[in-house]
Design a protein around this motif. Sequence first.
Motif, mmCIF file in Angstrom:
data_model
loop_
_atom_site.group_PDB
_atom_site.id
_atom_site.type_symbol
_atom_site.label_atom_id
_atom_site.label_comp_id
_atom_site.label_asym_id
_atom_site.label_seq_id
_atom_site.Cartn_x
_atom_site.Cartn_y
_atom_site.Cartn_z
ATOM 1 N N MET A 1 0.841 -1.171 0.000
ATOM 2 C CA MET A 1 0.000 0.000 0.000
ATOM 3 C C MET A 1 0.891 1.240 0.000
ATOM 4 O O MET A 1 1.847 1.318 0.767
ATOM 5 N N LEU A 2 0.576 2.191 -0.853
ATOM 6 C CA LEU A 2 1.279 3.477 -0.859
ATOM 7 C C LEU A 2 0.643 4.408 0.167
ATOM 8 O O LEU A 2 -0.580 4.566 0.189
ATOM 9 N N ILE A 3 1.472 5.012 1.009
ATOM 10 C CA ILE A 3 0.981 5.952 2.016
ATOM 11 C C ILE A 3 1.672 7.284 1.786
ATOM 12 O O ILE A 3 2.900 7.355 1.673
ATOM 13 N N ASN A 4 0.865 8.350 1.713
ATOM 14 C CA ASN A 4 1.405 9.681 1.496
ATOM 15 C C ASN A 4 2.101 10.173 2.765
ATOM 16 O O ASN A 4 1.580 10.020 3.869
ATOM 17 N N SER A 5 3.273 10.750 2.589
ATOM 18 C CA SER A 5 4.023 11.283 3.718
ATOM 19 C C SER A 5 4.751 12.546 3.272
ATOM 20 O O SER A 5 4.697 12.928 2.106
ATOM 21 N N LYS A 6 5.444 13.146 4.204
ATOM 22 C CA LYS A 6 6.183 14.379 3.928
ATOM 23 C C LYS A 6 7.234 14.178 2.839
ATOM 24 O O LYS A 6 7.520 15.093 2.072
ATOM 25 N N LEU A 10 5.158 6.471 0.162
ATOM 26 C CA LEU A 10 6.029 5.371 0.549
ATOM 27 C C LEU A 10 5.248 4.062 0.507
ATOM 28 O O LEU A 10 4.141 3.973 1.034
ATOM 29 N N TYR A 11 5.860 3.060 -0.122
ATOM 30 C CA TYR A 11 5.208 1.760 -0.246
ATOM 31 C C TYR A 11 5.454 0.948 1.017
ATOM 32 O O TYR A 11 6.584 0.855 1.507
ATOM 33 N N THR A 12 4.388 0.351 1.525
ATOM 34 C CA THR A 12 4.468 -0.453 2.741
ATOM 35 C C THR A 12 3.819 -1.810 2.517
ATOM 36 O O THR A 12 2.955 -1.966 1.658
ATOM 37 N N ILE A 80 3.565 6.467 9.115
ATOM 38 C CA ILE A 80 3.196 5.105 8.720
ATOM 39 C C ILE A 80 2.936 4.228 9.949
ATOM 40 O O ILE A 80 1.938 3.493 9.992
ATOM 41 N N VAL A 81 3.790 4.303 10.952
ATOM 42 C CA VAL A 81 3.590 3.529 12.183
ATOM 43 C C VAL A 81 2.245 3.898 12.805
ATOM 44 O O VAL A 81 1.483 3.024 13.238
ATOM 45 N N ASN A 82 1.919 5.172 12.826
ATOM 46 C CA ASN A 82 0.640 5.618 13.380
ATOM 47 C C ASN A 82 -0.533 5.183 12.497
ATOM 48 O O ASN A 82 -1.596 4.824 13.010
ATOM 49 N N PHE A 83 -0.347 5.211 11.178
ATOM 50 C CA PHE A 83 -1.391 4.783 10.252
ATOM 51 C C PHE A 83 -1.815 3.342 10.547
ATOM 52 O O PHE A 83 -3.003 3.017 10.557
ATOM 53 N N TYR A 84 -0.840 2.490 10.795
ATOM 54 C CA TYR A 84 -1.133 1.085 11.079
ATOM 55 C C TYR A 84 -1.409 0.822 12.559
ATOM 56 O O TYR A 84 -1.634 -0.320 12.950
#
Length: 131
Positions: A1-6, A10-12, A80-84
């Motif tokens: 999954m691609l997650i938008n970040s600063k 980023l692919y996770t 990302i850590v917070n997203f999950y």
Amino acid sequence: MLINSKVGHLYTRYNSGDTIVIFLSGYGDFPSYENFLPLISRLDSSFGYLTIDYPNSGESSTRNQVGLGLSDLVESFMTIVNFYNVKDYIICAHSMGGVIASRLVDQLDGKNCKGFLLIEPTTFSVLFGDL
């Protein structure tokens, strides 16, 4: 999954578990998941995992990184850590991932860190201090 970040999208890869092993690769173009697959495939079923591809590597999108630094990358990994919603975790980092791992644990205040495994790590003391 691609997650938008600063630092860009980023692919996770994520698989839930009682404790999440956060895998941080060293420098390179390969996806983090592929780098750590020999370890991931041997995890006990109670463990989950999270892999994150760095900007412009693996399956993450390409984006100009001018003006961005280590703190921006760590902030993005925190997103990302917070997203999950990662709570209990172990960090497993290779090479340059060691620098990010140490900063990430600081950002998480070491809360719920069940382990910290560094494989041939590069840290600030290796880069700028005594070997």
